[in-house]
Design an enzyme around this catalytic site. Sequence first.
Site, mmCIF file in Angstrom:
data_model
loop_
_atom_site.group_PDB
_atom_site.id
_atom_site.type_symbol
_atom_site.label_atom_id
_atom_site.label_comp_id
_atom_site.label_asym_id
_atom_site.label_seq_id
_atom_site.Cartn_x
_atom_site.Cartn_y
_atom_site.Cartn_z
ATOM 1 N N ASP A 40 -24.677 5.514 -16.203
ATOM 2 C CA ASP A 40 -24.536 6.659 -14.974
ATOM 3 C C ASP A 40 -25.564 7.864 -15.635
ATOM 4 O O ASP A 40 -26.135 8.143 -16.787
ATOM 5 C CB ASP A 40 -23.176 6.907 -15.562
ATOM 6 N N ARG A 76 -19.253 24.434 -5.491
ATOM 7 C CA ARG A 76 -19.455 23.784 -6.802
ATOM 8 C C ARG A 76 -20.075 24.498 -7.931
ATOM 9 O O ARG A 76 -19.865 24.469 -8.547
ATOM 10 C CB ARG A 76 -20.441 22.440 -7.058
HETATM 11 C C1 LIG Z 1 -18.856 7.946 -6.232
HETATM 12 S S1 LIG Z 1 -19.380 6.757 -8.174
HETATM 13 C C2 LIG Z 1 -18.834 5.417 -7.930
HETATM 14 C C3 LIG Z 1 -18.632 4.341 -9.457
HETATM 15 C C4 LIG Z 1 -18.361 3.303 -9.180
HETATM 16 N N1 LIG Z 1 -19.201 2.465 -8.860
HETATM 17 C C5 LIG Z 1 -17.593 2.731 -7.861
HETATM 18 O O1 LIG Z 1 -17.534 2.472 -6.966
HETATM 19 O O2 LIG Z 1 -15.919 3.644 -8.653
HETATM 20 C C6 LIG Z 1 -20.769 7.255 -7.736
HETATM 21 C C7 LIG Z 1 -21.349 7.558 -9.335
HETATM 22 O O3 LIG Z 1 -22.802 7.952 -9.316
HETATM 23 C C8 LIG Z 1 -23.639 8.496 -10.081
HETATM 24 N N2 LIG Z 1 -25.075 8.640 -9.410
HETATM 25 C C9 LIG Z 1 -25.401 9.203 -8.589
HETATM 26 N N3 LIG Z 1 -26.188 9.548 -8.835
HETATM 27 C C10 LIG Z 1 -26.958 8.770 -9.434
HETATM 28 C C11 LIG Z 1 -27.813 8.551 -10.247
HETATM 29 N N4 LIG Z 1 -29.739 8.334 -9.331
HETATM 30 N N5 LIG Z 1 -28.173 7.413 -10.897
HETATM 31 C C12 LIG Z 1 -27.477 6.859 -11.552
HETATM 32 N N6 LIG Z 1 -26.141 7.521 -11.608
HETATM 33 C C13 LIG Z 1 -25.896 8.016 -9.965
HETATM 34 C C14 LIG Z 1 -22.424 9.422 -10.141
HETATM 35 O O4 LIG Z 1 -22.825 10.287 -11.453
HETATM 36 C C15 LIG Z 1 -21.393 9.050 -10.086
HETATM 37 O O5 LIG Z 1 -20.944 9.261 -11.296
#
Ligand SMILES: C[S@@+](CC[C@H](N)C(=O)[O-])C[C@H]1O[C@@H](n2cnc3c(N)ncnc32)[C@H](O)[C@@H]1O
Length: 288
Positions: free
Chosen positions: A157, A48
């Site tokens: 996010d 990545r």
């Molecule tokens: C796997 S996705 C889950 C999306 C959604 N909640 C779902 O369950 O379909 C995880 C998301 O968490 C965000 N993320 C990761 N670390 C984070 C943080 N410290 N604060 C806010 N968002 C975060 C990522 O950018 C990503 O969009």
Amino acid sequence: MTTATGRDTLVEGEFVFTAEDFRHIAHILHTHAGIALNQSKAALVYSRLAKRLRVLGLRSFRDYCALVQGVDGVDERQAMTAALTTNVTRFFREPHHFDHLRDVVMPGLAERARAGGRVRLWSAACSNGQEPYSMAMTVLSVLPEAADLDVRILATDIDPNMVAQGITGVYSEETLEAAPALLRHRWFDKAPAHGPDRLSANDTLRRLVSFKELNLIGDWPMRGKFDVIFCRNVVIYFDDATQEKVWNRFLPTMAADATLYIGHSERVSGSATARLTPSGLTTYRLAA
Ligand SMILES: C[S@@+](CC[C@H](N)C(=O)[O-])C[C@H]1O[C@@H](n2cnc3c(N)ncnc32)[C@H](O)[C@@H]1O
């Protein structure tokens, strides 16, 4: 393998990538986003971030680490976090949560909203918007006039690219197939300007949802309380201590009797368990 410079590379490829480079990157990601990276992910990190090195014209991960750790590294730290986080999501992912929201939580909230009360929902790690738009469609299925009442969904996010996609509100027909047909036909319109198979969230849906960039381990500027929080499939990437902190931080942001939905492989842990009572599969209610 030992390189010409005498450093052991973790992953073979175009750029030298040592265990020390990995440790630096893991440390920055943990400090910036709370995400815990294990060395078993070295190949993924390499593939990545190699793209970032090419874009930036850098010759080694050592140079990349120097850049992201430096005073001018703010933008690249953000780009690095975006490159290393998983944004996988789906409309109506874990559909039992949306059934619970519609059947158990929304009737009371709808009554309050119709009587002039305030209702707030939060998608805390909303990825590209499919989760908050699913929440919005669920709210509208119980309360079709929600956008004209004091009902709003905050969608946040850490990744600005995801927030931008959410604001755009445009998805492929294939992506939207995960949403119940009745709801997607009612709340999404064809968007030929974006492509032949593109659908766009209509105005009512958009008025309900506000997107903002927010780091779950950073500052939370919101003042009002939430009746519903979806925090799903994100804390799984955090270490135990960070998970406990996040659960605890939710408590004062929850209105009386608020509901918290978490991901299928996540569990509320630590002292927050005393206040959050299970109310269904990976669903919790705030106890008084
Ligand atoms: C796997 S996705 C889950 C999306 C959604 N909640 C779902 O369950 O379909 C995880 C998301 O968490 C965000 N993320 C990761 N670390 C984070 C943080 N410290 N604060 C806010 N968002 C975060 C990522 O950018 C990503 O969009």
